[in-house]
Design a protein around this motif. Structure first.
Motif, PDB file in Angstrom:
ATOM      1  N   GLY A   1       1.246  -1.209   0.090  1.00 58.18           N
ATOM      2  CA  GLY A   1       0.238  -0.292  -0.162  1.00 58.18           C
ATOM      3  C   GLY A   1       1.106   0.992   0.403  1.00 58.18           C
ATOM      4  O   GLY A   1       1.716   1.407  -0.373  1.00 58.18           O
ATOM      5  N   THR A   2       0.598   1.857   0.270  1.00 56.86           N
ATOM      6  CA  THR A   2       1.782   3.463   1.084  1.00 56.86           C
ATOM      7  C   THR A   2       0.888   3.827   2.018  1.00 56.86           C
ATOM      8  O   THR A   2       1.050   3.885   2.656  1.00 56.86           O
ATOM      9  N   GLU A   3       1.648   5.335   2.484  1.00 58.77           N
ATOM     10  CA  GLU A   3       1.787   5.791   3.935  1.00 58.77           C
ATOM     11  C   GLU A   3       0.286   6.359   4.457  1.00 58.77           C
ATOM     12  O   GLU A   3      -0.259   5.810   5.191  1.00 58.77           O
ATOM     13  N   ASP A   4      -0.714   5.774   2.816  1.00 56.90           N
ATOM     14  CA  ASP A   4      -2.053   6.672   3.841  1.00 56.90           C
ATOM     15  C   ASP A   4      -2.907   5.720   4.181  1.00 56.90           C
ATOM     16  O   ASP A   4      -3.969   5.381   4.393  1.00 56.90           O
ATOM     17  N   THR A   5      -2.240   3.916   3.775  1.00 58.93           N
ATOM     18  CA  THR A   5      -3.338   2.705   4.474  1.00 58.93           C
ATOM     19  C   THR A   5      -3.651   2.643   5.753  1.00 58.93           C
ATOM     20  O   THR A   5      -1.771   2.555   6.347  1.00 58.93           O
ATOM     21  N   GLY A   6      -4.277   2.835   5.770  1.00 62.96           N
ATOM     22  CA  GLY A   6      -5.245   2.127   7.348  1.00 62.96           C
ATOM     23  C   GLY A   6      -4.851   0.516   8.112  1.00 62.96           C
ATOM     24  O   GLY A   6      -4.105   0.056   7.049  1.00 62.96           O
ATOM     25  N   ASN A   7      -6.020   0.567   8.331  1.00 63.38           N
ATOM     26  CA  ASN A   7      -5.821  -0.933   8.591  1.00 63.38           C
ATOM     27  C   ASN A   7      -5.739  -2.050   7.877  1.00 63.38           C
ATOM     28  O   ASN A   7      -6.653  -2.077   6.481  1.00 63.38           O
ATOM     29  N   ARG A   8      -4.514  -3.108   7.143  1.00 67.53           N
ATOM     30  CA  ARG A   8      -4.843  -3.649   6.042  1.00 67.53           C
ATOM     31  C   ARG A   8      -5.549  -5.288   7.129  1.00 67.53           C
ATOM     32  O   ARG A   8      -6.439  -5.404   5.979  1.00 67.53           O
TER      33      ARG A   8
ATOM     34  N   ARG B   1      -4.766  -6.985  15.179  1.00 70.72           N
ATOM     35  CA  ARG B   1      -5.409  -6.418  13.438  1.00 70.72           C
ATOM     36  C   ARG B   1      -3.884  -6.056  12.998  1.00 70.72           C
ATOM     37  O   ARG B   1      -2.770  -6.732  13.955  1.00 70.72           O
ATOM     38  N   VAL B   2      -4.262  -5.787  11.930  1.00 63.84           N
ATOM     39  CA  VAL B   2      -2.912  -5.643  11.154  1.00 63.84           C
ATOM     40  C   VAL B   2      -2.906  -4.014  10.519  1.00 63.84           C
ATOM     41  O   VAL B   2      -3.838  -3.742   9.833  1.00 63.84           O
ATOM     42  N   ALA B   3      -2.282  -3.403  11.201  1.00 71.35           N
ATOM     43  CA  ALA B   3      -2.125  -2.071  11.430  1.00 71.35           C
ATOM     44  C   ALA B   3      -1.083  -1.648   9.720  1.00 71.35           C
ATOM     45  O   ALA B   3      -0.275  -1.650   9.107  1.00 71.35           O
ATOM     46  N   GLY B   4      -1.353  -0.429   9.072  1.00 72.49           N
ATOM     47  CA  GLY B   4      -0.897  -0.275   8.674  1.00 72.49           C
ATOM     48  C   GLY B   4      -0.626   1.796   8.954  1.00 72.49           C
ATOM     49  O   GLY B   4      -0.756   2.145  10.128  1.00 72.49           O
ATOM     50  N   PRO B   5       0.747   1.908   8.046  1.00 68.58           N
ATOM     51  CA  PRO B   5       1.060   3.304   8.498  1.00 68.58           C
ATOM     52  C   PRO B   5       0.364   4.539   8.784  1.00 68.58           C
ATOM     53  O   PRO B   5      -0.010   5.358   9.812  1.00 68.58           O
ATOM     54  N   ALA B   6      -1.238   4.639   8.643  1.00 66.23           N
ATOM     55  CA  ALA B   6      -2.585   4.905   8.761  1.00 66.23           C
ATOM     56  C   ALA B   6      -3.554   4.400  10.054  1.00 66.23           C
ATOM     57  O   ALA B   6      -3.848   5.019  10.106  1.00 66.23           O
ATOM     58  N   SER B   7      -3.359   3.917  10.719  1.00 61.44           N
ATOM     59  CA  SER B   7      -3.927   3.219  11.319  1.00 61.44           C
ATOM     60  C   SER B   7      -4.274   4.172  12.496  1.00 61.44           C
ATOM     61  O   SER B   7      -3.032   4.964  12.856  1.00 61.44           O
ATOM     62  N   ASP B   8      -4.266   4.061  13.473  1.00 55.80           N
ATOM     63  CA  ASP B   8      -5.923   4.898  14.626  1.00 55.80           C
ATOM     64  C   ASP B   8      -4.707   4.370  15.564  1.00 55.80           C
ATOM     65  O   ASP B   8      -4.795   3.103  16.348  1.00 55.80           O
ATOM     66  N   ASP B   9      -4.008   5.298  16.894  1.00 53.64           N
ATOM     67  CA  ASP B   9      -3.030   4.470  17.851  1.00 53.64           C
ATOM     68  C   ASP B   9      -2.064   4.015  17.557  1.00 53.64           C
ATOM     69  O   ASP B   9      -2.355   2.342  18.167  1.00 53.64           O
ATOM     70  N   ILE B  10      -1.740   3.210  16.768  1.00 54.59           N
ATOM     71  CA  ILE B  10      -1.026   2.222  16.528  1.00 54.59           C
ATOM     72  C   ILE B  10      -0.172   2.272  17.229  1.00 54.59           C
ATOM     73  O   ILE B  10       0.680   3.246  18.455  1.00 54.59           O
ATOM     74  N   GLY B  11       0.636   0.932  17.389  1.00 56.03           N
ATOM     75  CA  GLY B  11       1.390   0.481  18.680  1.00 56.03           C
ATOM     76  C   GLY B  11       3.022   0.287  17.957  1.00 56.03           C
ATOM     77  O   GLY B  11       3.884   0.210  18.390  1.00 56.03           O
ATOM     78  N   SER B  12       3.303   0.311  16.814  1.00 62.44           N
ATOM     79  CA  SER B  12       4.277  -0.240  15.970  1.00 62.44           C
ATOM     80  C   SER B  12       5.129   1.030  15.466  1.00 62.44           C
ATOM     81  O   SER B  12       3.811   2.030  16.121  1.00 62.44           O
TER      82      SER B  12
END
Length: 383
Positions: A214-221, A282-293
């Motif tokens: 995806g891109t930097e705008d990708t949320g949850n995969r 979940r599988v997070a992306g760079p635009a996901s809310d409250d990322i832990g990674s």
């Protein structure tokens, strides 16, 4: 330090809570089955932020064939403590060697890539509106809401016709499932085969998953959800993004080559009266809310396709969500009373039912889980 109160006569004491067969069919279980209601769990719960500690299960196939042989007590204690701590753990086991894991990942990737290329463009674009009709064995399907494609393989399908490697892998996971269930029961001071008896029909399924880059705008995969069987055994290619919601925050689930991720489903949470949680993940992306990674890790991950194989261990169809009359299920959905459901009805309901126009691919999370996530988010923002 994990301490375990092991009573030497526990095997005899556990007889009071063994399953009672109520029909002439040896594998038919009803709501009369006893649960863990009021059962003292003697393993000290780990109250830490650690997600998915690594546990080595040394059991071999010959060990599993010898039903009278109990698993190592220290291994069982570690496994139970990990389950109780976050609902997630990682296991290493000779039953599923690294070499087989690598071949399974390769076979799954090749099948998913080939199948996705065969999906008509118009069908792919319309899949978000209406989920497709039930596909045939081995058919690659575009997920209706998440940016991924998948294949669901069950015992009713001829997995070998899809891939001999995946068939070999599924059979190895069946053994790993029994090993985990035996360690879990023994670690809870139950009869060693307490949970394994509920999985004698081999109703498990194997889902192959492919997440495109995806891109930097990708949320949850993959959207936030909890699993609804007893346990899930997951193999990934190591691309980051898997997160578990533990102690009020999303936290990354670490990857270790050769280790499998195991997490509890809502049926196991119900059977243990909440002592083992079915944790949101979940599988997070760079635009996901409250990322832990870290953002950098997720930006690197989103640049790659991601393959995973999820093995869902579903119990026998005749088992009940609540294993004893009068017990309260911990699936506090607020939508439907589930305690009197059979396993097969519960899984059908949680996965969206038989209505292809339900406009959902399953309950992402229950109302109770939704409250945990949104409540934690509001608290952090207030701080």
């Amino acid at each position: 330090v994990i301490t375990v109160k092991r009573i030497l006569a526990s095997k005899r004491a556990a007889a009071a809570i063994l399953f009672t067969l109520t029909s002439s069919t040896a594998h038919s279980f009803t709501s009369k089955e006893p649960s863990l209601q009021g059962k003292h769990i003697s393993v000290t719960k780990i109250m830490s932020n650690e997600v998915a500690p690594l546990v080595h299960i040394p059991l071999s196939q010959s060990d599993l064939l010898e039903n009278e042989i109990d698993p190592p007590s220290d291994t069982s204690a570690e496994l139970v403590a990990a389950f109780q701590g976050s609902g997630f753990l990682r296991i290493s086991t000779p039953l599923v060697p690294l070499e087989l894991q690598k071949r399974a990942l390769q076979a799954a990737t090749e099948h998913l890539v080939k199948g996705a290329a065969a999906i008509p463009k118009e069908e792919e674009e319309s899949s978000a509106a209406v989920p497709p009709a039930r596909p045939g064995p081995g058919t690659v399907v575009t997920h209706p809401t998440d940016p991924k494609s998948y294949v669901m393989l069950s015992p009713a399908d001829d997995i070998a016709s899809v891939s001999s490697v995946l068939d070999e892998y599924a059979k190895a996971l069946e053994l790993a499932k029994i090993a985990v269930l035996r360690c879990l029961a023994f670690g809870l001071d139950l009869d060693t085969n307490y949970f394994a008896r509920l999985h004698s029909e081999n109703n498990s399924s194997l889902r192959l998953l492919r997440y495109p880059a995806g891109t930097e705008d990708t949320g949850n995969r993959c959207k936030a959800h909890s699993d609804y069987g007893s346990i899930t055994i997951l193999l990934t290619d190591g691309v980051s993004g898997l997160e578990a919601y533990h102690r009020g925050k999303w936290r990354p689930v670490p990857h270790a080559e050769g280790a499998l991720v195991v997490n509890a489903g809502s049926l196991l949470e119900s059977w243990t009266n909440g002592k083992i949680p079915a944790t949101l993940h979940r599988v997070a992306g760079p635009a996901s809310d409250d990322i832990g990674s870290s953002k950098e890790v997720l930006l690197e991950a989103i640049g790659s396709d991601r393959t995973s194989l999820a093995y869902f261990a579903d119990p026998d169809k005749g088992a009940m969500v609540a294993l004893q009359d009068g017990n309260t299920s911990n699936d506090k959905d607020g939508t439907k009373d589930v305690k009197d459901m059979s396993v097969v009805d519960y899984i059908r309901w949680r996965s969206g039912g038989d209505d292809c126009n339900a406009k959902r691919s399953g309950l992402a999370f229950t109302e109770e889980e939704e409250g945990r996530v949104t409540g934690g988010r509001k608290k952090r923002r207030a701080e």
